[in-house]
Write a protein that holds these residues in place. Structure first.
Motif, PDB file in Angstrom:
ATOM      1  N   LEU A   6      34.413  43.023  28.498  1.00  0.00           N
ATOM      2  CA  LEU A   6      34.549  41.755  29.216  1.00  0.00           C
ATOM      3  C   LEU A   6      35.743  40.923  28.747  1.00  0.00           C
ATOM      4  N   ASP A   7      35.960  40.823  27.462  1.00  0.00           N
ATOM      5  CA  ASP A   7      37.071  40.001  26.971  1.00  0.00           C
ATOM      6  C   ASP A   7      38.418  40.520  27.477  1.00  0.00           C
ATOM      7  N   ARG A   8      38.630  41.830  27.405  1.00  0.00           N
ATOM      8  CA  ARG A   8      39.895  42.418  27.861  1.00  0.00           C
ATOM      9  C   ARG A   8      40.035  42.291  29.374  1.00  0.00           C
ATOM     10  N   ILE A   9      38.948  42.534  30.091  1.00  0.00           N
ATOM     11  CA  ILE A   9      38.967  42.428  31.551  1.00  0.00           C
ATOM     12  C   ILE A   9      39.308  41.001  31.970  1.00  0.00           C
ATOM     13  N   ASP A  10      38.630  40.022  31.377  1.00  0.00           N
ATOM     14  CA  ASP A  10      38.894  38.622  31.719  1.00  0.00           C
ATOM     15  C   ASP A  10      40.310  38.206  31.349  1.00  0.00           C
ATOM     16  N   GLU A  11      40.810  38.723  30.240  1.00  0.00           N
ATOM     17  CA  GLU A  11      42.185  38.414  29.831  1.00  0.00           C
ATOM     18  C   GLU A  11      43.175  38.906  30.896  1.00  0.00           C
ATOM     19  N   LEU A  12      42.973  40.103  31.385  1.00  0.00           N
ATOM     20  CA  LEU A  12      43.861  40.640  32.417  1.00  0.00           C
ATOM     21  C   LEU A  12      43.752  39.858  33.723  1.00  0.00           C
ATOM     22  N   ILE A  13      42.533  39.579  34.145  1.00  0.00           N
ATOM     23  CA  ILE A  13      42.355  38.820  35.384  1.00  0.00           C
ATOM     24  C   ILE A  13      43.035  37.463  35.264  1.00  0.00           C
ATOM     25  N   ALA A  14      42.803  36.782  34.156  1.00  0.00           N
ATOM     26  CA  ALA A  14      43.395  35.455  33.961  1.00  0.00           C
ATOM     27  C   ALA A  14      44.921  35.519  33.957  1.00  0.00           C
ATOM     28  N   SER A  15      45.485  36.549  33.362  1.00  0.00           N
ATOM     29  CA  SER A  15      46.949  36.609  33.282  1.00  0.00           C
ATOM     30  C   SER A  15      47.595  37.029  34.606  1.00  0.00           C
ATOM     31  N   TYR A  16      46.867  37.726  35.471  1.00  0.00           N
ATOM     32  CA  TYR A  16      47.436  38.160  36.749  1.00  0.00           C
ATOM     33  C   TYR A  16      47.001  37.295  37.931  1.00  0.00           C
ATOM     34  N   ALA A  17      46.100  36.378  37.728  1.00  0.00           N
ATOM     35  CA  ALA A  17      45.647  35.474  38.797  1.00  0.00           C
ATOM     36  C   ALA A  17      46.547  34.256  38.802  1.00  0.00           C
ATOM     37  N   GLU A  18      47.702  34.405  39.378  1.00  0.00           N
ATOM     38  CA  GLU A  18      48.728  33.363  39.357  1.00  0.00           C
ATOM     39  C   GLU A  18      48.184  32.045  39.906  1.00  0.00           C
ATOM     40  N   GLY A  19      48.199  31.029  39.059  1.00  0.00           N
ATOM     41  CA  GLY A  19      47.770  29.700  39.472  1.00  0.00           C
ATOM     42  C   GLY A  19      46.269  29.494  39.469  1.00  0.00           C
ATOM     43  N   TRP A  20      45.505  30.473  39.029  1.00  0.00           N
ATOM     44  CA  TRP A  20      44.048  30.362  39.006  1.00  0.00           C
ATOM     45  C   TRP A  20      43.526  30.617  37.597  1.00  0.00           C
ATOM     46  N   THR A  21      42.528  29.848  37.213  1.00  0.00           N
ATOM     47  CA  THR A  21      41.811  30.149  35.980  1.00  0.00           C
ATOM     48  C   THR A  21      40.520  30.860  36.374  1.00  0.00           C
ATOM     49  N   LEU A  22      39.943  31.568  35.443  1.00  0.00           N
ATOM     50  CA  LEU A  22      38.678  32.253  35.723  1.00  0.00           C
ATOM     51  C   LEU A  22      37.607  31.274  36.187  1.00  0.00           C
ATOM     52  N   SER A  23      37.563  30.117  35.566  1.00  0.00           N
ATOM     53  CA  SER A  23      36.510  29.152  35.901  1.00  0.00           C
ATOM     54  C   SER A  23      36.682  28.567  37.307  1.00  0.00           C
ATOM     55  N   ARG A  24      37.895  28.582  37.845  1.00  0.00           N
ATOM     56  CA  ARG A  24      38.139  28.067  39.211  1.00  0.00           C
ATOM     57  C   ARG A  24      37.815  29.072  40.299  1.00  0.00           C
ATOM     58  N   MET A  25      37.758  30.345  39.940  1.00  0.00           N
ATOM     59  CA  MET A  25      37.494  31.389  40.928  1.00  0.00           C
ATOM     60  C   MET A  25      36.052  31.320  41.399  1.00  0.00           C
ATOM     61  N   PRO A  26      35.817  31.627  42.664  1.00  0.00           N
ATOM     62  CA  PRO A  26      34.429  31.764  43.106  1.00  0.00           C
ATOM     63  C   PRO A  26      33.727  32.832  42.257  1.00  0.00           C
ATOM     64  N   VAL A  27      32.470  32.605  41.959  1.00  0.00           N
ATOM     65  CA  VAL A  27      31.717  33.509  41.081  1.00  0.00           C
ATOM     66  C   VAL A  27      31.724  34.938  41.635  1.00  0.00           C
ATOM     67  N   VAL A  28      31.578  35.079  42.930  1.00  0.00           N
ATOM     68  CA  VAL A  28      31.591  36.418  43.542  1.00  0.00           C
ATOM     69  C   VAL A  28      32.934  37.091  43.286  1.00  0.00           C
ATOM     70  N   ASP A  29      34.021  36.376  43.524  1.00  0.00           N
ATOM     71  CA  ASP A  29      35.357  36.959  43.337  1.00  0.00           C
ATOM     72  C   ASP A  29      35.598  37.352  41.883  1.00  0.00           C
TER      73      ASP A  29
END
Length: 136
Positions: free
Chosen positions: A58-81
């Motif tokens: 989870l930590d590595r996955i979230d790190e990648l998502i956060a770094s490639y989600a330009e302009g979005w933080t994990l907490s701002r994303m819809p839970v489903v997404d």
């Protein structure tokens, strides 16, 4: 619905509940498995593998998502997404028998059914960039 898509949908259900309730995914998975009627469907093994894999990495996955989600933080994303992205990134990085385009397409298809109108395009972009990174 193909068996692996059903497995991904079930994994999404578990991860979504864990995320909303701020519980460890494995704990929610245990309760989920107790509630499912027996005999368990064949695709449940893949569901368990997805949830366990996402929980482990989870930590590595979230790190990648956060770094490639330009302009979005994990907490701002819809839970489903957020959780569809976690499943797809796990498959991209750790499940070699799943081709990258399949992992991305499956996340996009589930987003079409279960999330906002913008979610499929959003996920396709993030996951495409992560897949590109993963193949380097």
């Amino acid at each position: 619905m193909p068996a692996r898509r059903k497995a991904r949908k079930r994994a999404l259900d578990v991860l979504y509940e864990a995320d909303l309730r701020d519980l460890p995914p494995r704990q929610v998975l245990a309760g989920y498995l107790e509630r499912i009627a027996k005999p368990h469907p064949d695709h449940l093994e893949y569901t368990v593998g997805l949830v366990e894999g996402v929980a482990t990495h989870l930590d590595r996955i979230d790190e990648l998502i956060a770094s490639y989600a330009e302009g979005w933080t994990l907490s701002r994303m819809p839970v489903v997404d957020r959780n569809l992205a976690r499943i797809a990134v796990y498959e991209l990085l750790y499940v070699p028998e799943i081709d990258d385009p399949v992992a991305i397409t499956e996340a996009v298809e589930l987003a079409k059914q279960m999330s906002t109108d913008d979610s499929p395009r959003f996920l396709n972009g993030i996951l495409g960039r992560i897949a590109e990174f993963a193949t380097r």
